[in-house]
Each structure stands twice: as structure tokens, then as C-alpha cells.
Design an enzyme around this catalytic site. Structure first.
Site, PDB file in Angstrom:
ATOM      1  N   ASP A 199     -10.808   0.891   1.620  1.00 20.47           N
ATOM      2  CA  ASP A 199     -10.957   2.090   1.692  1.00 20.47           C
ATOM      3  C   ASP A 199     -11.965   2.828   1.291  1.00 20.47           C
ATOM      4  O   ASP A 199     -13.023   1.976   0.901  1.00 20.47           O
ATOM      5  CB  ASP A 199      -9.870   2.957   0.706  1.00 20.47           C
ATOM      6  CG  ASP A 199      -8.520   3.072   1.219  1.00 20.47           C
ATOM      7  OD1 ASP A 199      -8.141   3.067   2.544  1.00 20.47           O
ATOM      8  OD2 ASP A 199      -7.551   2.799   0.284  1.00 20.47           O
ATOM      9  N   ARG A 207       0.979  -1.338  -0.139  1.00 17.92           N
ATOM     10  CA  ARG A 207       0.100   0.083  -0.240  1.00 17.92           C
ATOM     11  C   ARG A 207       0.927   1.252   0.088  1.00 17.92           C
ATOM     12  O   ARG A 207       0.610   2.389  -0.447  1.00 17.92           O
ATOM     13  CB  ARG A 207      -0.939   0.098   1.265  1.00 17.92           C
ATOM     14  CG  ARG A 207      -2.085  -1.115   1.271  1.00 17.92           C
ATOM     15  CD  ARG A 207      -2.873  -1.163   2.656  1.00 17.92           C
ATOM     16  NE  ARG A 207      -3.022   0.047   3.293  1.00 17.92           N
ATOM     17  CZ  ARG A 207      -4.415   0.554   3.071  1.00 17.92           C
ATOM     18  NH1 ARG A 207      -5.237  -0.001   2.353  1.00 17.92           N
ATOM     19  NH2 ARG A 207      -4.732   1.607   3.719  1.00 17.92           N
ATOM     20  N   ARG A 222      -7.942  -5.969  14.758  1.00 19.47           N
ATOM     21  CA  ARG A 222      -6.919  -5.092  15.591  1.00 19.47           C
ATOM     22  C   ARG A 222      -7.644  -3.821  16.003  1.00 19.47           C
ATOM     23  O   ARG A 222      -8.391  -3.220  15.203  1.00 19.47           O
ATOM     24  CB  ARG A 222      -5.817  -4.537  14.718  1.00 19.47           C
ATOM     25  CG  ARG A 222      -4.627  -3.961  15.169  1.00 19.47           C
ATOM     26  CD  ARG A 222      -3.861  -4.704  16.054  1.00 19.47           C
ATOM     27  NE  ARG A 222      -2.778  -4.216  16.680  1.00 19.47           N
ATOM     28  CZ  ARG A 222      -2.185  -4.442  18.117  1.00 19.47           C
ATOM     29  NH1 ARG A 222      -2.973  -5.262  18.939  1.00 19.47           N
ATOM     30  NH2 ARG A 222      -1.142  -3.690  18.689  1.00 19.47           N
ATOM     31  N   GLU A 274      -2.856   8.397  18.134  1.00 13.09           N
ATOM     32  CA  GLU A 274      -3.604   6.974  17.881  1.00 13.09           C
ATOM     33  C   GLU A 274      -2.617   6.052  18.330  1.00 13.09           C
ATOM     34  O   GLU A 274      -1.273   6.015  17.809  1.00 13.09           O
ATOM     35  CB  GLU A 274      -3.575   7.046  16.209  1.00 13.09           C
ATOM     36  CG  GLU A 274      -4.317   5.888  15.774  1.00 13.09           C
ATOM     37  CD  GLU A 274      -4.648   5.921  14.376  1.00 13.09           C
ATOM     38  OE1 GLU A 274      -4.793   6.969  13.664  1.00 13.09           O
ATOM     39  OE2 GLU A 274      -4.614   4.807  13.369  1.00 13.09           O
ATOM     40  N   ARG A 297       8.524   6.437  -4.950  1.00 11.83           N
ATOM     41  CA  ARG A 297       8.696   7.107  -6.225  1.00 11.83           C
ATOM     42  C   ARG A 297      10.054   8.036  -6.472  1.00 11.83           C
ATOM     43  O   ARG A 297      10.504   8.292  -5.138  1.00 11.83           O
ATOM     44  CB  ARG A 297       7.424   7.857  -6.573  1.00 11.83           C
ATOM     45  CG  ARG A 297       7.019   8.989  -5.679  1.00 11.83           C
ATOM     46  CD  ARG A 297       5.887   9.594  -6.377  1.00 11.83           C
ATOM     47  NE  ARG A 297       4.746   9.273  -5.859  1.00 11.83           N
ATOM     48  CZ  ARG A 297       3.959   9.551  -4.997  1.00 11.83           C
ATOM     49  NH1 ARG A 297       4.230  10.532  -4.267  1.00 11.83           N
ATOM     50  NH2 ARG A 297       2.786   9.307  -4.580  1.00 11.83           N
ATOM     51  N   TYR A 327     -10.012  -4.996   4.353  1.00 10.82           N
ATOM     52  CA  TYR A 327      -9.226  -3.758   4.552  1.00 10.82           C
ATOM     53  C   TYR A 327      -9.565  -2.785   3.127  1.00 10.82           C
ATOM     54  O   TYR A 327      -8.901  -2.514   2.368  1.00 10.82           O
ATOM     55  CB  TYR A 327      -7.738  -4.036   4.565  1.00 10.82           C
ATOM     56  CG  TYR A 327      -6.755  -2.972   4.953  1.00 10.82           C
ATOM     57  CD1 TYR A 327      -5.641  -3.383   5.822  1.00 10.82           C
ATOM     58  CD2 TYR A 327      -6.826  -1.687   4.459  1.00 10.82           C
ATOM     59  CE1 TYR A 327      -4.834  -2.562   6.364  1.00 10.82           C
ATOM     60  CE2 TYR A 327      -5.790  -0.797   5.104  1.00 10.82           C
ATOM     61  CZ  TYR A 327      -4.861  -1.393   6.138  1.00 10.82           C
ATOM     62  OH  TYR A 327      -4.010  -0.381   6.597  1.00 10.82           O
ATOM     63  N   ARG A 351       0.507   7.411  15.025  1.00 13.92           N
ATOM     64  CA  ARG A 351       0.290   8.829  14.403  1.00 13.92           C
ATOM     65  C   ARG A 351      -0.126   9.635  15.362  1.00 13.92           C
ATOM     66  O   ARG A 351      -0.828   9.467  16.289  1.00 13.92           O
ATOM     67  CB  ARG A 351      -0.969   8.775  13.355  1.00 13.92           C
ATOM     68  CG  ARG A 351      -0.492   7.333  12.437  1.00 13.92           C
ATOM     69  CD  ARG A 351      -1.526   7.701  11.126  1.00 13.92           C
ATOM     70  NE  ARG A 351      -2.623   6.509  11.203  1.00 13.92           N
ATOM     71  CZ  ARG A 351      -3.025   5.756  10.271  1.00 13.92           C
ATOM     72  NH1 ARG A 351      -2.495   5.981   9.181  1.00 13.92           N
ATOM     73  NH2 ARG A 351      -4.006   5.024  10.639  1.00 13.92           N
TER      74      ARG A 351
END
Ligand code: FAD
Ligand code: UDP
Length: 370
Positions: free
Chosen positions: A353, A175, A252, A303, A179, A351, A283
Site C-alpha cells: 500500500d 486484508r 495481473r 475496473e 467486525r 503488494y 469495481r
């Protein structure tokens, strides 16, 4: 409540249930949505604090390359162009994400793509013997080498998932984009943003004109609820639906520590990751940056990953081989359930989005109307 008063009983007022309800309502179907929480929206719900939309269940940035999905949500509520450019903090030093030329420059001092590629090739060479990565650690080492893995991935991943990176499936790490340009945009998608005014506006638009009962747990009276509608759409946990017949799927959880601060700008970024194992949170989110909210205050959320147990929110499925095999058995039972549809990240143990969720809910609606 009269018997079979509704065409659809929809269990769960999250994004999946809300999109399905919206389509069913447009087609003239009578729907009842029941939701165990005291608000709609599931995990995309926002609290409004001092004029700032606080993403109560974790930072949510809508990103997609699917124009149909982007147009669909923008027709309900306009989105801004928020571009996610998170940072990652390791041993008190900040680096850019996703892994790009800015990261490589800070890490190794390399300035050109050719220099960075040479450095990464040298780092990867150590793991050339791994041709088929069997787990997340092997996947990460073959993709980026030791420096990046040990600083930014190993600690974050192991605290996030509560297990060794060698026990986790490789796909999780795919994920993260990688680059060789100086581009800090976390996502590769064509469209990206958050609803202007917060996600509640999106959910309210989807559920406008739909009957919703809050604080209502399907399992507290499932026979009663099954009797009110011709069909059921279930978006809760699939293992619970089948009374854990094949065992409990692992999830989780997360814990959020949210603070209102009397300062204008706490960290200068919506998202900063903390990749060391020793820092207990993963985070820090500063919510006002999602919509450039103007306020003398700011709201930040730490978090923390958390073990899942009854009473906590099952945020993430743990898609290892044990759980994937168990889910397939539940999926077979679900396919044989007449009059019951299963959708969303909990019922499909996936999972997903938000764009995947919208797309899947629209596809399910179309499939039942073919
Ligand atoms: P949910 O939002 O979980 O909704 C299910 C609803 O069903 C819940 O409200 C639940 O209370 C209710 N329910 C369950 N059981 C029962 C019951 N027995 N009776 C009544 N009600 C019940 N996606 C992105 O695109 N971008 C992001 O940046 C992003 N960030 C994320 C960050 C975090 C921390 C997490 C966990 C997810 C993130 N996502 C993101 C994914 C996004 O949250 C999901 O795609 C989306 O919310 C899934 O919607 P859903 O309806 O399937 O599930
Ligand atoms: N990840 C990491 N370091 C980071 C960010 C992410 O190792 O700084 C890994 C981690 O394993 C995480 C996965 O990449 O679970 C996916 O990250 P993403 O930001 O997409 O996670 P989400 O927002 O879905 O929690």
C-alpha cells in the site's frame, strides 16, 4: 550528459522513487529521475476532468496507522478525511463492506453481535477440520463460512486473479476486515484520506526541484543511464532488470473504462464492488466522492481485471509459490549488485500500500546514509 554528473539515477517517478528523490534532494544530492510514462506519480497519478480528480490507475485511498508516515505526507500536502465505505453488489442487491453488522443484518436478518457470531460459528463449523488453511478458499471458508464466501469472495477473487481460489495464497483474503459493530469503515487504520487537490500535488511536492525526464525508458539505453550517476535506484520490474534470467514473474493487469456522465451523482458511493463471476468488472469507482467535488458532471470508471502481457501495466504481483521462489532468486542477484538499489512494488515484487511504500522508501534512504 557528462559522466557521473548525478549522485543518483532514479528509475521510475512513482511514489517510491519520488520519496527517495525528495530525501536525497534535501540532503544535497544531485538526482535525475527517468520515467517511461508521460507523467510522474506512477499508479497514483490523477487526471483532472471537469474539476474532478480521476484516479487514472485505480482508486487510491491513503490509510495508515504509522504517524510518522501520515505526518510526512501531510507536511507536503494537506489530506482530507475521506473514509472508505464501499458497498458490494451481488445479484442486484447491495451489501455493506467490510463484513460487519450491517452486512450480517442484510444477509441473515441478525440484529445483535451475539446473533451474528452464532450464525458465523454455525457457518464455520462445517470447515472445522481445516486447521491450517492451505489456500485462499480454505482461508475464507474457515474465516467466514460458505454464505459470505460464495456471495462476496469466490467470484470477485477468481475474476480479479484469473485463477481458482484454491490456487491462491491465503494471505490475500486476510486484508479484508471482519467486525461485529455497525461500522462500514473499510480500514482499521488510525489515519485515512486523500490529498486535497489530488495525488499529483503530493508527487509534485516530492519532486519539486528534482530533474525529471518523462517518456524515457531505462531499458532503451541502460548503459548510457548507468553511466550518468554514481548510484542507481531501480523501481521497475526486477525480472526485466535481470533480463528474465530465471524466467518471467507473473503479474495481473487491469483495464479501466472511464466515462464522463452529465449527471451529478451516479452511484452515491466512491466504490461499489461487483462480486458475481458473471459481471466482468470488479469495481465501479465514482471519483468525485473522494473529495466531495462539486460539479454538474461525474466521472465513473469500470475496473476490469486483465491478463498481463508486454505493453500492459503490471499492476499486481501474483505471490503464489512459483513466483515467490523465483523472486527470491532475483532478490539474491539484486543484493549482490554494487551501486544499485531496488525499491517499490515492482522491484520488490510486493503488494504494498502507499503507506508501506513511503515507509520503505524512507527506510531505504536512511539505510544508505548510516
Ligand atoms: P509505481 O506506482 O508502479 O511506480 C513505478 C514507476 O516506475 C512507474 O511510473 C513506471 O512507469 C516506472 N518504470 C517502470 N519501469 C521503468 C523503466 N524501465 N524506465 C522508466 N520508468 C519505469 N495503496 C493504498 O495505500 N491505497 C489504495 O487504495 C490503493 N489502491 C490501489 C489500487 C490499485 C488498482 C493498485 C494497482 C494499487 C493500489 N495501491 C493502493 C498501491 C499503490 O498504488 C502503491 O503502493 C504505490 O503506487 C507504489 O509506488 P511505486 O513507486 O512502488 O510503484
Ligand atoms: N475481495 C473479495 N471481495 C470483495 C473485495 C475484495 O473477495 O468485495 C478479495 C479479493 O481477493 C481481493 C482481496 O480481497 O483481491 C483484497 O481486496 P482489496 O479491496 O484490499 O484489493 P485491492 O484494492 O488491493 O485491489
Amino acid at each position: 550528459m557528462n559522466a557521473k554528473q548525478y549522485d543518483y539515477l532514479i528509475v521510475g517517478a512513482g511514489l517510491f522513487g519520488a520519496v527517495f528523490a525528495c530525501e536525497a534532494k534535501k540532503a544535497g544530492k544531485r538526482c535525475l529521475v527517468i520515467e517511461q510514462r508521460s507523467h510522474t506519480g506512477g499508479n497514483i497519478y490523477c487526471d483532472l476532468v471537469e474539476g474532478i480528480n480521476v484516479h487514472k490507475y485505480g482508486a487510491h485511498i491513503f490509510h495508515t496507522s504509522n504517524k510518522e508516515v501520515w505526518d510526512y505526507v501531510n507536511n507536503l500536502v494537506p489530506f482530507n478525511r475521506f473514509t472508505n465505505t464501499p458497498m458490494v453488489c451481488y445479484k442486484d442487491k447491495l451489501y455493506n463492506l467490510p463484513f460487519n453488522m450491517n452486512t450480517f443484518y442484510t444477509l441473515w436478518g441478525v440484529k445483535t453481535p451475539a446473533e451474528a457470531q452464532a450464525k458465523i460459528a454455525e457457518q464455520r463449523a462445517e470447515y472445522a477440520a481445516i486447521t491450517e488453511p492451505a489456500n485462499l478458499e480454505e482461508q475464507a471458508l474457515t474465516l467466514c463460512g460458505k454464505d459470505i464466501y460464495e456471495r462476496f469472495i469466490k467470484g470477485y477473487t477468481e475474476k480479479q486473479w484469473g485463477m481458482a481460489a484454491t490456487e491462491l495464497p491465503p494471505f490475500i483474503i486476510k486484508r479484508i476486515p471482519f467486525r461485529f459493530t455497525y461500522d462500514n469503515n473499510y480500514f482499521n487504520d488510525s489515519y485515512q484520506g486523500v490529498p486535497i487537490g489530488g495525488y499529483n500535488k503530493l508527487i509534485d511536492a516530492l519532486l519539486s526541484g528534482v530533474e525529471v525526464l518523462l517518456d524515457t525508458d531505462y531499458f532503451a539505453a541502460r548503459e548510457k543511464w548507468d553511466a550518468v550517476a554514481h548510484k542507481v535506484l531501480f523501481t521497475g520490474c526486477i525480472d526485466q532488470y535481470f533480463d528474465y534470467r530465471f524466467g518471467r514473474l507473473d503479474y495481473r493487469s487491469l483495464r479501466f473504462d472511464t466515462r464522463l456522465l452529465a449527471e451529478e451523482n451516479f452511484q452515491g458511493s466512491a466504490v461499489i464492488n461487483y462480486s458475481e463471476r458473471e459481471v466482468p468488472y470488479t469495481r465501479v469507482i465514482e471519483h468525485k466522492h473522494f473529495e466531495s467535488a462539486v460539479s454538474p458532471y461525474t466521472v465513473v470508471t469500470y475496473e476490469y481485471p486483465d491478463d498481463y502481457e508486454d505493453g500492459k501495466v503490471p499492476y499486481y504481483p501474483v505471490n503464489n509459490s512459483r513466483n515467490s521462489a523465483m523472486y527470491l532468486k532475483y532478490k539474491e542477484l539484486a543484493a549482490a549488485c554494487d551501486g544499485v538499489l531496488f525499491g517499490g512494488r515492482l522491484a520488490q515484487y510486493t503488494y504494498a500500500d502507499m503507506d508501506d511504500t513511503v515507509e520503505a522508501a524512507l527506510a531505504l534512504w536512511r539505510s544508505v546514509n548510516e
